[in-house]
Scaffold this motif. Sequence first.
Motif, PDB file in Angstrom:
ATOM      1  N   PRO A 256      32.512  45.994  43.665  1.00 47.04           N
ATOM      2  CA  PRO A 256      31.687  44.785  43.513  1.00 47.04           C
ATOM      3  C   PRO A 256      32.537  43.541  43.256  1.00 47.04           C
ATOM      4  O   PRO A 256      33.426  43.552  42.405  1.00 47.04           O
ATOM      5  CB  PRO A 256      30.816  45.097  42.294  1.00 47.04           C
ATOM      6  CG  PRO A 256      30.824  46.570  42.165  1.00 47.04           C
ATOM      7  CD  PRO A 256      32.147  47.023  42.685  1.00 47.04           C
ATOM      8  N   THR A 257      32.259  42.487  43.971  1.00 49.56           N
ATOM      9  CA  THR A 257      32.997  41.235  43.779  1.00 49.56           C
ATOM     10  C   THR A 257      32.793  40.687  42.370  1.00 49.56           C
ATOM     11  O   THR A 257      33.645  39.966  41.862  1.00 49.56           O
ATOM     12  CB  THR A 257      32.569  40.182  44.815  1.00 49.56           C
ATOM     13  OG1 THR A 257      31.155  39.976  44.718  1.00 49.56           O
ATOM     14  CG2 THR A 257      32.914  40.639  46.226  1.00 49.56           C
ATOM     15  N   GLU A 258      31.695  41.046  41.736  1.00 47.16           N
ATOM     16  CA  GLU A 258      31.406  40.588  40.374  1.00 47.16           C
ATOM     17  C   GLU A 258      32.484  41.015  39.378  1.00 47.16           C
ATOM     18  O   GLU A 258      32.702  40.346  38.365  1.00 47.16           O
ATOM     19  CB  GLU A 258      30.041  41.113  39.905  1.00 47.16           C
ATOM     20  CG  GLU A 258      28.864  40.499  40.618  1.00 47.16           C
ATOM     21  CD  GLU A 258      28.525  41.142  41.966  1.00 47.16           C
ATOM     22  OE1 GLU A 258      27.538  40.722  42.583  1.00 47.16           O
ATOM     23  OE2 GLU A 258      29.273  42.050  42.409  1.00 47.16           O
ATOM     24  N   LEU A 259      33.161  42.117  39.660  1.00 51.10           N
ATOM     25  CA  LEU A 259      34.228  42.564  38.758  1.00 51.10           C
ATOM     26  C   LEU A 259      35.382  41.571  38.729  1.00 51.10           C
ATOM     27  O   LEU A 259      36.115  41.498  37.749  1.00 51.10           O
ATOM     28  CB  LEU A 259      34.739  43.949  39.167  1.00 51.10           C
ATOM     29  CG  LEU A 259      33.736  45.103  39.088  1.00 51.10           C
ATOM     30  CD1 LEU A 259      34.424  46.412  39.460  1.00 51.10           C
ATOM     31  CD2 LEU A 259      33.085  45.196  37.729  1.00 51.10           C
ATOM     32  N   GLY A 260      35.528  40.787  39.782  1.00 50.37           N
ATOM     33  CA  GLY A 260      36.585  39.783  39.844  1.00 50.37           C
ATOM     34  C   GLY A 260      36.408  38.652  38.847  1.00 50.37           C
ATOM     35  O   GLY A 260      37.351  37.919  38.567  1.00 50.37           O
TER      36      GLY A 260
END
Length: 93
Positions: A70-74
């Motif tokens: 998930p890009t949210e982890l970035g």
Amino acid sequence: LGGLGSLENLYLYNNQLTGEIPAELGGLGSLEYLVLFENQLTGEIPTELGQLDSLERLFLHGNQLTGGIPTELGGLGSLEYLVLFENQLTGEI
């Protein structure tokens, strides 16, 4: 587990846990360590984990997770360790 707002460390590694990672874990705002490696977890990594602003270590290796990272982890500014090997993840890093 989603109601444990003061929980800082969750260690459930090296068991035989099955099913998906509960999206409700994203509501554990004080969580610093999430350690779920060496289980039989399936499905995708919940995007809700990207809400864990205090998270420093996320260990999900040795499961059967699929889909992308998930890009949210970035956006997790406190994250120091992200360990995802030995899964079936796909897509771009």
